[in-house]
Design an enzyme around this catalytic site. Structure first.
Site, PDB file in Angstrom:
ATOM      1  CB  SER A 190       0.045  57.099  46.885  1.00  0.00           C
ATOM      2  OG  SER A 190       0.062  56.564  48.190  1.00  0.00           O
ATOM      3  CE1 TYR A 209       2.555  61.811  48.622  1.00  0.00           C
ATOM      4  CE2 TYR A 209       1.211  60.000  49.465  1.00  0.00           C
ATOM      5  CZ  TYR A 209       2.242  60.456  48.649  1.00  0.00           C
ATOM      6  OH  TYR A 209       2.941  59.568  47.871  1.00  0.00           O
TER       7      TYR A 209
END
Ligand code: NDP
Length: 253
Positions: free
Chosen positions: A152, A165
């Site tokens: 990401s 995350y």
């Protein structure tokens, strides 16, 4: 980059996709099958996996297989048993797309709960590590072994409130780089994809006020997924590549 993918680039290959029931993983499984692969659909919601299975069959692509597994609770032995099952059923494994992930709860760092941290690290990092260890003996035997992780933008640049995350995606990139370095002189290539903002359930959870129509669909970012899983990427190793390199990170506006 304009990836040139041969129509049958994945013919006769066996590819495992985690989180194959929804979002990007669902589309990747269908796209790999469309390019000739036998896909193994791993996920925790069997009804979703069955729907993807039916779709692949109805399109006339190679018959897939389903592995129901909740990566939150799966143990090292579960992954070793899974690898044995794959070897017994298919005799080979050419590639793995590590796609399943948990977003967890976005919150200020000092409010990040220990449970959220543990859950996100379990699914996004430890499960990937155990699964990878279990299947590496099979992938090393493949002519063009491929391990593709999913990172990401917050996996290489931390951002406020992205807590566990973001940390998990940094760990994913680290795992990818370590394995890639170890595999450098083999037939196995190990890379990661940063999908960039993509129209899925996870994205809607992270940015509830965003207009999803401004985002690319999973289908639109597939060329990179096909490229890194296929023979065309034999000279690429240890990279995290953006599926949408021109996109500005953060909410679409
Ligand atoms: P989704 O939430 O839409 O799909 C995630 C998939 O992972 C689902 O099929 C889900 O299963 C599965 N999954 C979650 N937890 C588990 C578990 N414990 N065991 C097994 N399977 C599980 O996410 P996306 O498609 O958006 O994301 C795919 C990947 O791309 C992720 O790694 C994400 O971090 C990354 N990413 C996505 C971006 C985006 O904008 N969409 C941007 C950057 C990165 P179920 O359907 O049963 O819940």
């Amino acid at each position: 980059m304009d990836y040139q993918i041969a129509e049958n680039s994945l013919k006769d290959r066996v590819i495992l996709v985690t989180g194959a029931g929804d979002g990007i993983g669902r589309q990747a499984a269908i796209s790999y099958a469309a390019h000739g692969a036998t896909v193994i659909l791993l996920g925790r919601t069997v009804a979703k996996l069955e729907a993807v299975y039916d779709e692949i069959e109805s399109l006339g692509y190679p018959q897939p297989a389903i592995i129901p597994m909740d990566m939150m609770g799966a143990t090292k032995q579960n992954y070793l048993d899974m690898a044995d099952t794959i070897e017994g059923q298919f005799g080979r494994l050419d590639g793995v797309l590590h796609n399943a992930s948990l977003l967890g709860v976005l919150s200020p760092f000092d409010q990040l709960g220990e449970d959220t941290y543990d859950d996100v690290m379990q699914v996004n990092v430890k499960a990937q590590f155990l699964l990878t260890q279990a299947i590496m003996p099979l992938v090393k035997k493949a002519e063009d072994g491929r391990i593709v992780f999913t990172s990401s933008t917050v996996g290489h640049q931390g951002r406020s409130f992205w807590g566990a995350y973001s940390m998990s995606k940094f760990a994913t990139e680290g795992m990818m780089q370590i394995l890639a370095d170890e595999m450098a002189n083999t037939n196995v290539r190990v890379n990661a994809i940063n999908p960039g903002g993509t129209r899925t359930g996870m994205r809607a959870k992270a940015f509830p006020a965003e207009d999803p129509s401004l985002l690319k669909t999973p289908e639109e970012i597939m060329p990179l997924y096909l490229y890194l899983m296929g023979p065309e990427s034999k000279d690429v190793n240890g990279e995290c590549i953006d599926a949408q390199p021109k996109r500005k990170p953060g909410a679409a506006s």
